[in-house]
Design a protein around this motif. Structure first.
Motif, PDB file in Angstrom:
ATOM      1  N   SER A  96       0.833  -1.211   0.000  1.00 29.58           N
ATOM      2  CA  SER A  96       0.000   0.000   0.000  1.00 29.58           C
ATOM      3  C   SER A  96       0.860   1.250   0.000  1.00 29.58           C
ATOM      4  CB  SER A  96      -0.897   0.029   1.248  1.00 29.58           C
ATOM      5  OG  SER A  96      -1.789  -1.064   1.282  1.00 29.58           O
ATOM      6  N   LEU A  97       0.265   2.311  -0.504  1.00 27.88           N
ATOM      7  CA  LEU A  97       0.864   3.640  -0.444  1.00 27.88           C
ATOM      8  C   LEU A  97      -0.261   4.651  -0.261  1.00 27.88           C
ATOM      9  CD1 LEU A  97       3.381   3.580  -3.464  1.00 27.88           C
ATOM     10  CD2 LEU A  97       4.008   3.707  -1.039  1.00 27.88           C
ATOM     11  N   ARG A  98       0.111   5.831   0.205  1.00 28.30           N
ATOM     12  CA  ARG A  98      -0.847   6.933   0.261  1.00 28.30           C
ATOM     13  C   ARG A  98      -0.242   8.126  -0.472  1.00 28.30           C
ATOM     14  NH1 ARG A  98      -3.007  10.955   4.912  1.00 28.30           N
ATOM     15  NH2 ARG A  98      -5.204  11.042   4.315  1.00 28.30           N
ATOM     16  N   LEU A  99      -0.878   8.491  -1.561  1.00 32.59           N
ATOM     17  CA  LEU A  99      -0.438   9.639  -2.352  1.00 32.59           C
ATOM     18  C   LEU A  99      -1.177  10.883  -1.886  1.00 32.59           C
ATOM     19  CD1 LEU A  99      -0.462   8.059  -5.939  1.00 32.59           C
ATOM     20  CD2 LEU A  99       1.266   7.881  -4.139  1.00 32.59           C
ATOM     21  N   SER A 100      -0.461  11.994  -1.851  1.00 30.81           N
ATOM     22  CA  SER A 100      -1.058  13.269  -1.461  1.00 30.81           C
ATOM     23  C   SER A 100      -0.790  14.316  -2.529  1.00 30.81           C
ATOM     24  CB  SER A 100      -0.468  13.765  -0.134  1.00 30.81           C
ATOM     25  OG  SER A 100      -0.718  12.861   0.908  1.00 30.81           O
ATOM     26  N   CYS A 101      -1.693  15.254  -2.645  1.00 35.84           N
ATOM     27  CA  CYS A 101      -1.531  16.336  -3.617  1.00 35.84           C
ATOM     28  C   CYS A 101      -2.112  17.600  -3.006  1.00 35.84           C
ATOM     29  CB  CYS A 101      -2.239  15.987  -4.913  1.00 35.84           C
ATOM     30  SG  CYS A 101      -2.266  17.311  -6.134  1.00 35.84           S
TER      31      CYS A 101
ATOM     32  N   SER B 100      -9.920  10.671  -1.533  1.00 40.27           N
ATOM     33  CA  SER B 100     -10.557  11.533  -0.546  1.00 40.27           C
ATOM     34  C   SER B 100      -9.949  12.928  -0.655  1.00 40.27           C
ATOM     35  CB  SER B 100     -10.378  10.975   0.874  1.00 40.27           C
ATOM     36  OG  SER B 100      -8.999  10.902   1.202  1.00 40.27           O
ATOM     37  N   ARG B 101     -10.593  13.888  -0.021  1.00 34.93           N
ATOM     38  CA  ARG B 101     -10.055  15.251  -0.085  1.00 34.93           C
ATOM     39  C   ARG B 101     -10.343  15.996   1.199  1.00 34.93           C
ATOM     40  NH1 ARG B 101     -13.250  18.506  -4.732  1.00 34.93           N
ATOM     41  NH2 ARG B 101     -12.084  20.278  -3.878  1.00 34.93           N
ATOM     42  N   ASP B 102      -9.481  16.941   1.480  1.00 35.15           N
ATOM     43  CA  ASP B 102      -9.679  17.881   2.563  1.00 35.15           C
ATOM     44  C   ASP B 102      -9.858  19.234   1.887  1.00 35.15           C
ATOM     45  OD1 ASP B 102      -9.443  19.755   4.612  1.00 35.15           O
ATOM     46  OD2 ASP B 102      -7.998  18.544   5.715  1.00 35.15           O
ATOM     47  N   SER B 103     -11.105  19.635   1.716  1.00 38.64           N
ATOM     48  CA  SER B 103     -11.376  20.856   0.963  1.00 38.64           C
ATOM     49  C   SER B 103     -10.804  22.091   1.640  1.00 38.64           C
ATOM     50  CB  SER B 103     -12.887  21.015   0.773  1.00 38.64           C
ATOM     51  OG  SER B 103     -13.398  19.971  -0.024  1.00 38.64           O
ATOM     52  N   ALA B 104     -10.769  22.093   2.957  1.00 42.32           N
ATOM     53  CA  ALA B 104     -10.239  23.249   3.670  1.00 42.32           C
ATOM     54  C   ALA B 104      -8.758  23.450   3.362  1.00 42.32           C
ATOM     55  CB  ALA B 104     -10.448  23.083   5.173  1.00 42.32           C
ATOM     56  N   LYS B 105      -8.054  22.344   3.082  1.00 41.21           N
ATOM     57  CA  LYS B 105      -6.628  22.408   2.778  1.00 41.21           C
ATOM     58  C   LYS B 105      -6.347  22.296   1.285  1.00 41.21           C
ATOM     59  CE  LYS B 105      -5.200  20.317   7.183  1.00 41.21           C
ATOM     60  NZ  LYS B 105      -4.455  19.177   7.812  1.00 41.21           N
TER      61      LYS B 105
ATOM     62  N   THR C  27      -6.460  19.753  -0.545  1.00 40.70           N
ATOM     63  CA  THR C  27      -5.590  18.587  -0.680  1.00 40.70           C
ATOM     64  C   THR C  27      -6.420  17.364  -1.038  1.00 40.70           C
ATOM     65  OG1 THR C  27      -4.003  19.484   0.906  1.00 40.70           O
ATOM     66  CG2 THR C  27      -3.915  17.120   0.490  1.00 40.70           C
ATOM     67  N   VAL C  28      -5.916  16.582  -1.981  1.00 37.98           N
ATOM     68  CA  VAL C  28      -6.558  15.339  -2.374  1.00 37.98           C
ATOM     69  C   VAL C  28      -5.598  14.187  -2.086  1.00 37.98           C
ATOM     70  CG1 VAL C  28      -5.790  15.474  -4.788  1.00 37.98           C
ATOM     71  CG2 VAL C  28      -7.839  14.158  -4.209  1.00 37.98           C
TER      72      VAL C  28
END
Length: 115
Positions: free
Chosen positions: A17-22, A70-75, A77-78
């Motif tokens: 597994s991995l977790r990609l962030s953007c 998933s996303r953090d709209s406040a940041k 970030t997806v």
């Protein structure tokens, strides 16, 4: 303008597994949808996952049940949680962000699945 910076790629064994962030930095624009595409060597870029501003998601058939966007709209970030990775998931993964009249892309992050 929107600038995207990705992180989280790497080398992982099959089944791993991995977790990609953007993270998107937006100047005076409102980001609506965000998502991820990928491009494997010798192949065309393809959609992996898409998340609308309201939270609805779309996935490529090849990743359904294994990848989660998933996303953090406040940041602005997806994220892309990638589980049960297969060698055929090896590719450069690009995130994108949609804003009025345009789409911005990240620089890409390499995911390599190999034993």
């Amino acid at each position: 303008q929107v600038r995207l910076v990705e992180s989280g790629g790497g080398l992982v064994q099959p089944g791993g597994s991995l977790r990609l962030s953007c993270a998107a930095s937006a100047s005076d624009v409102s980001i609506s949808a965000m998502g991820w595409n990928r491009q494997a060597p010798g192949k065309e870029r393809e959609l992996v996952a898409h998340i609308f501003s309201g939270g609805r998601t779309l996935y490529a058939d090849s990743v359904k049940g294994r990848f989660t966007i998933s996303r953090d709209s406040a940041k602005n970030t997806v994220y892309l949680q990638v589980d049960s990775l297969k060698p055929e998931d090896t590719a450069v993964y690009y995130c994108y962000a949609d804003w009025p009249g345009a789409r911005s892309w990240g620089q890409g992050t390499q995911v390599t699945v190999s034993s």
